[in-house]
Motif scaffolding. Sequence first.
Motif, PDB file in Angstrom:
ATOM      1  N   TYR A  87       0.911  -0.972  -0.037  1.00  0.00           N
ATOM      2  CA  TYR A  87       0.004   0.057  -0.354  1.00  0.00           C
ATOM      3  C   TYR A  87       0.447   1.496  -0.162  1.00  0.00           C
ATOM      4  CZ  TYR A  87      -3.333  -3.998   1.832  1.00  0.00           C
ATOM      5  OH  TYR A  87      -3.863  -4.431   2.182  1.00  0.00           O
ATOM      6  N   LYS A  88       0.835   2.174  -0.790  1.00  0.00           N
ATOM      7  CA  LYS A  88       1.266   3.406  -1.008  1.00  0.00           C
ATOM      8  C   LYS A  88       1.145   4.300   0.324  1.00  0.00           C
ATOM      9  CE  LYS A  88       3.376   7.063  -3.952  1.00  0.00           C
ATOM     10  NZ  LYS A  88       3.044   7.989  -3.214  1.00  0.00           N
ATOM     11  N   ILE A  89       2.230   4.823   0.783  1.00  0.00           N
ATOM     12  CA  ILE A  89       1.584   5.714   1.973  1.00  0.00           C
ATOM     13  C   ILE A  89       2.249   7.471   1.439  1.00  0.00           C
ATOM     14  CG2 ILE A  89       2.224   6.646   4.166  1.00  0.00           C
ATOM     15  CD1 ILE A  89       4.339   3.588   4.594  1.00  0.00           C
ATOM     16  N   GLU A  90       0.448   7.422   1.608  1.00  0.00           N
ATOM     17  CA  GLU A  90       0.540   9.020   1.397  1.00  0.00           C
ATOM     18  C   GLU A  90       0.532  10.022   2.163  1.00  0.00           C
ATOM     19  OE1 GLU A  90      -0.531   9.980  -1.646  1.00  0.00           O
ATOM     20  OE2 GLU A  90      -0.663   8.097  -2.670  1.00  0.00           O
ATOM     21  N   LYS A  91       1.165   9.180   3.123  1.00  0.00           N
ATOM     22  CA  LYS A  91       1.618  11.011   4.515  1.00  0.00           C
ATOM     23  C   LYS A  91       2.057  10.053   5.828  1.00  0.00           C
ATOM     24  CE  LYS A  91      -0.234  15.008   7.008  1.00  0.00           C
ATOM     25  NZ  LYS A  91      -1.459  15.883   7.279  1.00  0.00           N
ATOM     26  N   VAL A  92       2.529  10.192   6.364  1.00  0.00           N
ATOM     27  CA  VAL A  92       2.541   9.511   7.860  1.00  0.00           C
ATOM     28  C   VAL A  92       3.451  10.337   8.458  1.00  0.00           C
ATOM     29  CG1 VAL A  92       4.530   8.057   6.833  1.00  0.00           C
ATOM     30  CG2 VAL A  92       3.559   7.420   9.189  1.00  0.00           C
ATOM     31  N   ASN A  93       3.379  10.694  10.031  1.00  0.00           N
ATOM     32  CA  ASN A  93       3.383  11.374  11.208  1.00  0.00           C
ATOM     33  C   ASN A  93       3.066  10.732  12.086  1.00  0.00           C
ATOM     34  OD1 ASN A  93       1.267  12.958  11.462  1.00  0.00           O
ATOM     35  ND2 ASN A  93       2.016  14.045   9.819  1.00  0.00           N
ATOM     36  N   TRP A  98      -1.802   7.811   5.992  1.00  0.00           N
ATOM     37  CA  TRP A  98      -2.840   7.874   5.694  1.00  0.00           C
ATOM     38  C   TRP A  98      -2.497   6.866   4.221  1.00  0.00           C
ATOM     39  CZ3 TRP A  98      -4.258  13.929   3.453  1.00  0.00           C
ATOM     40  CH2 TRP A  98      -5.691  13.703   4.843  1.00  0.00           C
ATOM     41  N   PHE A  99      -2.833   6.123   3.722  1.00  0.00           N
ATOM     42  CA  PHE A  99      -2.493   5.090   2.609  1.00  0.00           C
ATOM     43  C   PHE A  99      -3.779   4.921   2.205  1.00  0.00           C
ATOM     44  CE2 PHE A  99      -3.499   2.731   5.796  1.00  0.00           C
ATOM     45  CZ  PHE A  99      -4.519   1.553   4.967  1.00  0.00           C
ATOM     46  N   ASP A 100      -3.321   4.376   0.470  1.00  0.00           N
ATOM     47  CA  ASP A 100      -3.776   4.034  -0.443  1.00  0.00           C
ATOM     48  C   ASP A 100      -4.534   3.080  -0.724  1.00  0.00           C
ATOM     49  OD1 ASP A 100      -3.439   6.056  -2.103  1.00  0.00           O
ATOM     50  OD2 ASP A 100      -1.763   5.047  -4.128  1.00  0.00           O
ATOM     51  N   SER A 101      -5.965   2.549  -0.733  1.00  0.00           N
ATOM     52  CA  SER A 101      -6.647   0.947  -0.152  1.00  0.00           C
ATOM     53  C   SER A 101      -5.984   0.266  -1.210  1.00  0.00           C
ATOM     54  CB  SER A 101      -7.980   1.113   0.579  1.00  0.00           C
ATOM     55  OG  SER A 101      -8.509   1.599  -0.855  1.00  0.00           O
ATOM     56  N   GLU A 102      -6.564  -1.003  -1.270  1.00  0.00           N
ATOM     57  CA  GLU A 102      -7.093  -1.937  -2.035  1.00  0.00           C
ATOM     58  C   GLU A 102      -8.461  -1.387  -3.179  1.00  0.00           C
ATOM     59  OE1 GLU A 102      -5.911  -5.162  -2.856  1.00  0.00           O
ATOM     60  OE2 GLU A 102      -4.645  -5.009  -1.225  1.00  0.00           O
ATOM     61  N   THR A 103      -8.874  -0.452  -3.032  1.00  0.00           N
ATOM     62  CA  THR A 103     -10.338  -0.234  -3.256  1.00  0.00           C
ATOM     63  C   THR A 103      -9.779   1.225  -4.410  1.00  0.00           C
ATOM     64  OG1 THR A 103     -11.568   1.147  -2.069  1.00  0.00           O
ATOM     65  CG2 THR A 103     -11.681  -1.314  -2.655  1.00  0.00           C
TER      66      THR A 103
END
Length: 262
Positions: A87-93, A98-103
């Motif tokens: 899953y590609k992580i869009e934001k982490v702190n 936030w990450f991209d889901s399977e859907t």
Amino acid sequence: MYRFIILLICSALLFSCKKDKNKNEMQRENIEAKKMLQGVWTDDATGTPIIKIKGDSIFYTDPSISPVMFKVINDSLFTYGSVVNGYKIEKVNQYNFWFDSETGDVVQFSKSEDYNDLKFFSFDKPTLNSKKVIKKDSIINFNNVRYRGYVYINPSKIKVTQSRVSDEGINVDNFYYDNIIHICVYDGNKKLCSKDINKNMMSGIIPDDFLQNSILADMDFVGVNSKGYRYQAKVGIPDEASCYLVDVIIDKKSNVKFNVVK
């Protein structure tokens, strides 16, 4: 000439070392991101606790979902269950994940600051059976003889895993425990037959891929004739309507035969 050959060999070795170094850097785990992910994470939309991350594992509030090992490599989260998912992580702190889901949607989690949210992850070993033996009995009359058939549905430790996509768009492994069913028939106090039945005994009449993902869910005593005693078993995929009904025929010598009900 020899100097030229040595230079070529050294250049090849140097190129190989750089290539291996770049490959290792590509696969190197993002330890800082993993540290930030430790704790309980809630759904931004509902505030509901969804996952707890501790060490190398992700735990879910649903006790039927297996904990899964994970890694953060570069900008992606990888989970290692029955299959590997990325899953590609869009934001982490320290506060947001936030990450991209399977859907294809972006899952948005926030770090919980409520200590009481830990209670959602406090449960015994997951199980979808009752951990108790379920007893059933039926009476069948044949040729003026009253036969009593018993069924004892015994929960086992045999685990069946089902992969599915959760409501949050995460690929998870649900697991269930299979049953071993004891059946027996009596004429008064006289025991006429007694058998333990498991789903693997039906190999060959039920497709292997279905059998592997199913559980022996139920059994009923349904008939007696001159050839023996008839039970009917239900073998099904957990949480789905798909199932096979199987006639279990026990002859007077306690031999067992299985036939799929058409």
